[in-house]
Design an enzyme around this catalytic site. Structure first.
Site, short mmCIF file in Angstrom:
data_model
loop_
_atom_site.label_atom_id
_atom_site.label_comp_id
_atom_site.label_asym_id
_atom_site.label_seq_id
_atom_site.Cartn_x
_atom_site.Cartn_y
_atom_site.Cartn_z
N LYS A 119 -71.18 -47.32 2.65
CA LYS A 119 -69.99 -48.15 2.83
C LYS A 119 -69.24 -47.74 4.10
O LYS A 119 -68.78 -48.60 4.87
CB LYS A 119 -69.07 -48.04 1.62
CG LYS A 119 -67.80 -48.86 1.79
CD LYS A 119 -67.48 -49.74 0.64
CE LYS A 119 -66.33 -50.68 0.97
NZ LYS A 119 -65.73 -51.28 -0.22
N HIS A 126 -66.23 -56.79 -13.79
CA HIS A 126 -66.66 -57.09 -12.42
C HIS A 126 -68.09 -56.62 -12.13
O HIS A 126 -68.92 -57.38 -11.63
CB HIS A 126 -65.67 -56.48 -11.44
CG HIS A 126 -66.05 -56.67 -10.00
ND1 HIS A 126 -66.08 -57.90 -9.39
CD2 HIS A 126 -66.49 -55.78 -9.05
CE1 HIS A 126 -66.48 -57.77 -8.13
NE2 HIS A 126 -66.73 -56.49 -7.91
N GLU A 147 -72.59 -51.37 -8.47
CA GLU A 147 -72.25 -51.32 -7.04
C GLU A 147 -73.06 -50.23 -6.33
O GLU A 147 -73.32 -50.34 -5.13
CB GLU A 147 -70.74 -51.08 -6.85
CG GLU A 147 -69.84 -52.17 -7.44
CD GLU A 147 -69.65 -53.40 -6.54
OE1 GLU A 147 -70.30 -53.50 -5.48
OE2 GLU A 147 -68.84 -54.28 -6.90
N LYS A 169 -59.77 -52.56 2.07
CA LYS A 169 -59.45 -53.89 1.54
C LYS A 169 -58.47 -53.72 0.39
O LYS A 169 -58.77 -53.05 -0.60
CB LYS A 169 -60.72 -54.58 1.02
CG LYS A 169 -61.49 -55.32 2.08
CD LYS A 169 -62.46 -56.31 1.42
CE LYS A 169 -63.29 -57.04 2.44
NZ LYS A 169 -64.26 -57.96 1.79
N ASN A 225 -70.96 -58.13 0.10
CA ASN A 225 -70.72 -59.18 -0.90
C ASN A 225 -72.00 -59.61 -1.61
O ASN A 225 -71.98 -60.59 -2.37
CB ASN A 225 -70.08 -60.40 -0.22
CG ASN A 225 -68.72 -60.06 0.35
OD1 ASN A 225 -67.98 -59.28 -0.24
ND2 ASN A 225 -68.40 -60.63 1.50
N GLU A 259 -64.50 -57.50 8.46
CA GLU A 259 -65.49 -58.45 7.95
C GLU A 259 -65.67 -59.67 8.83
O GLU A 259 -65.59 -60.81 8.39
CB GLU A 259 -65.13 -58.87 6.51
CG GLU A 259 -66.33 -59.50 5.80
CD GLU A 259 -66.09 -59.69 4.31
OE1 GLU A 259 -65.57 -58.78 3.66
OE2 GLU A 259 -66.47 -60.75 3.80
N HIS A 273 -68.31 -63.52 -8.69
CA HIS A 273 -66.92 -63.99 -8.79
C HIS A 273 -66.85 -65.31 -9.54
O HIS A 273 -65.90 -65.56 -10.29
CB HIS A 273 -66.30 -64.14 -7.40
CG HIS A 273 -65.88 -62.84 -6.79
ND1 HIS A 273 -65.66 -62.68 -5.44
CD2 HIS A 273 -65.62 -61.64 -7.35
CE1 HIS A 273 -65.31 -61.43 -5.19
NE2 HIS A 273 -65.27 -60.78 -6.33
N ARG A 299 -69.99 -56.55 7.57
CA ARG A 299 -69.36 -56.11 6.33
C ARG A 299 -69.61 -57.10 5.18
O ARG A 299 -69.56 -56.73 4.01
CB ARG A 299 -67.85 -55.91 6.54
CG ARG A 299 -67.17 -55.33 5.32
CD ARG A 299 -65.77 -54.81 5.60
NE ARG A 299 -65.19 -54.31 4.35
CZ ARG A 299 -64.12 -53.54 4.27
NH1 ARG A 299 -63.49 -53.16 5.37
NH2 ARG A 299 -63.65 -53.14 3.10
N HIS A 316 -71.82 -61.07 -5.00
CA HIS A 316 -70.42 -61.26 -5.34
C HIS A 316 -69.98 -62.71 -5.40
O HIS A 316 -69.03 -63.03 -6.10
CB HIS A 316 -69.53 -60.48 -4.37
CG HIS A 316 -69.45 -59.01 -4.69
ND1 HIS A 316 -70.56 -58.20 -4.71
CD2 HIS A 316 -68.40 -58.22 -5.05
CE1 HIS A 316 -70.20 -56.96 -5.03
NE2 HIS A 316 -68.90 -56.94 -5.25
#
Lengths: 373, 373
Positions: A231, A271, A190, A148, A249, A241, A256, A245, A252
């Site tokens: 991952k 983040h 993460e 990504k 998130n 995705e 976000h 996948r 997230h």
């Protein structure tokens, strides 16, 4: 310092498969890797000014010793470099170096550099190969793997980009020694995420041995390798995705929204911290929907607090967000499908799943309780 | 006006395969195509102001009749729209329309629109699907098929972009009736190219029936279908131009240098005219290297002249280029590998091949004779 990787994994994507090498001192392997990918090839290092000042000379010395031609392009550190103007500048400079399609781009830095450099590599001459050498924990366990790439748009974060897989990921743990404690901790969020998504044994091991990770003991390499393995499996199953996948998130969408609310001001929230709070919210929201137990919620909270990560919206310093503000960011998120909100919910630690039909009103009601409390 | 395609071809690229439908009035098929690709999906039409003024209402009427939601984004006509600033604007507008990943972009226009819209679609949310509805002969026989998308860089033409295949190509011959004669002729140069590359029977048929093509007789559809078939075969064999696809560049290295020399001033030289002169030069250069006969050179020249295409550098009005100017453009061309020039040379009509080791001095010597003569 070992000269060879202690762990080598593979992201299995057919002709786009690539290895991930993890260990102390694996940077020394770079000339061999470049030789295999592009005999006699030239390289362009894309990095940021901080990483360049701290580690640039080490990287260039490795290339010089092997007689590999290189040039360096250092952007300003921080999320602001994932902009159209910096992107255009990087692409034009790569072209002005007269790199040829066989040559290599090296993304050398944290998540911002990897996203920017990977996207630039994807569009120069309609696609150049690139090697990821992530220097932050966040990039090592997450953004450097999976292809990504992208920049931010006026409409939202990461909305402009490409799926462009690296040709190699080289994870040298020695870079982490100079990482500020706050960034290390944020990256660790993460790591925890993989446990919460689908690997409860891994979550248990993290709870048990997190002190060893923060003390740079052997568990650090194990945790990074397990994160990359998780991952790699998910990316191999669903590169672009379309379904599975999206599990990555977890936390997230809320995260976000919180980052958006703080205008990506890293002084207030980075983040990984947004993801930590977001994962807590995802578990609490799941509990409210009678999906997961309060015991699970508390296990997650206990662990995040134990390593010093924030767990509540109120942990963000300064002005607090309104429900309306957060909802506007959530509805703008790209994980929206035909107007319904897609959320990663969970039935408990290691049992996250994709819910495609979450009603905005339910989310708003939940946030109202959280922000009011 | 037929409602159904007279020709349907397939570009065979595994999961990225797509159909090309060719015929008079096939635009009527669009709602059915959109329904298959994206039930209930929204569409964004990217076009240029000229095409929008001439044909936009026809397209929108077809969508309205089927109840398909659409918006239109019309850029300025001409090569100047393949710029960073227009690209950024198109991408940001697509995002501000709140298109979702399942929705569709429609590239509606000539080569510039197709390149720009396809590239924009490739980066919005890391890749949206798009449909090509080419309205110029050049776009119908060449640029709408094969997934090459992109914009121009300060370092040269088409150096920034992506391989992003359309989901469908809809070629409606009725659009060609309003095409200026000069543009039709320029597009025809790319039709001739397929014959010269590897289909000598097709070249013979063109020589015999070119008047029927220019009179919009049945041979026009046949010629477009054969061109698309040739392109589809080559793209299926080599999607990302690692080898065979480079054959499609016959005449293009010289042609791009001539376009660069005129600063892409369409009043002096349009792309297809540059390709026509470039194909002549490629045959003459091949003859000079004792690769093809003077008879072949003359057959090509006779045919290009018969349809009114330019064949000599001197046919470009205004100031003439120096050898140095042309060489600097040629060496800057992206078809350079490790410093050696890659040229498409030919052993005769229908026998083009890829030469990777052409010396710059030989090209310069040849051009000196041509420009001096």
């Amino acid at each position: 310092m070992n000269e060879h990787a202690n762990h080598t994994l593979t992201v299995g994507l057919g002709e786009r498969s690539y290895p991930i090498e993890i260990g102390h001192g694996v940077l020394e392997r770079l000339p061999h890797i470049i030789g295999e990918l592009s005999e006699g090839g030239r390289t362009a290092i894309i990095t940021d000014e901080n990483v360049n000042a701290q580690h640039g000379d080490v990287l260039r010395a490795v290339l010089d010793k092997a007689g590999i031609e290189h040039c360096t392009l250092a952007v300003a550190p921080g999320e602001a470099s994932k902009s159209w103007s910096v992107f255009q500048q990087v692409v034009e400079e790569l072209l002005s170096f007269r790199l040829e399609r066989q040559d290599l781009v090296i993304a050398f830095g944290g998540g911002v550099v990897g996203d920017l450099a990977g996207f630039a590599a994807s569009v120069v001459r309609r696609g150049m190969r690139f090697v990821q050498i992530p220097t932050s924990l966040l990039a090592q366990v997450d953004s450097s793997v999976g292809g990504k790439t992208g920049i931010n748009s006026a409409s939202g974060k990461n909305l402009v980009g490409a799926f462009h897989q690296p040709s190699h990921v080289l994870i040298d743990l020695d870079f982490l020694r100079s990482l500020p404690a706050r960034e290390f901790r944020a990256g660790y969020a993460e790591v925890v995420k993989y446990g919460l998504i689908g690997y409860s044994d891994f979550f248990d091991a993290l709870c048990e041995k997190h002190e060893e990770i923060f003390a740079f003991g052997p568990m650090l390499e194990t945790a990074i390798a397990q994160s990359c393995q998780a991952k790699a499996e998910i990316v191999a199953a669903d590169e672009t995705e379309k379904n599975k996948r999206a599990l990555l998130n977890l936390g997230h969408t809320f995260g976000h929204a919180l980052e958006g609310f703080t205008s990506y001001d890293g002084k207030r929230l980075v983040h990984g911290e947004g993801v930590a709070i977001g994962m807590m919210l995802a578990h609490q929201f799941s509990n409210r929907l009678n999906l997961c137990s309060m015991d699970d919620v508390q296990r997650v909270e206990t662990h995040l607090k134990a390593v010093g990560l924030p767990t509540r919206i109120q942990d963000i310093p300064g002005e607090q967000p309104s429900v309306e503000t957060l909802m506007s960011f959530i509805e703008q998120d790209k994980k929206v499908s035909r107007g319904r909100l897609t959320f990663i919910l969970t039935k408990g630690v290691g049992q996250a799943y994709i819910a495609n039909d979450v009603q905005a009103a339910e989310v708003a009601g939940f946030l109202k309780d959280k922000i009011g409390s």
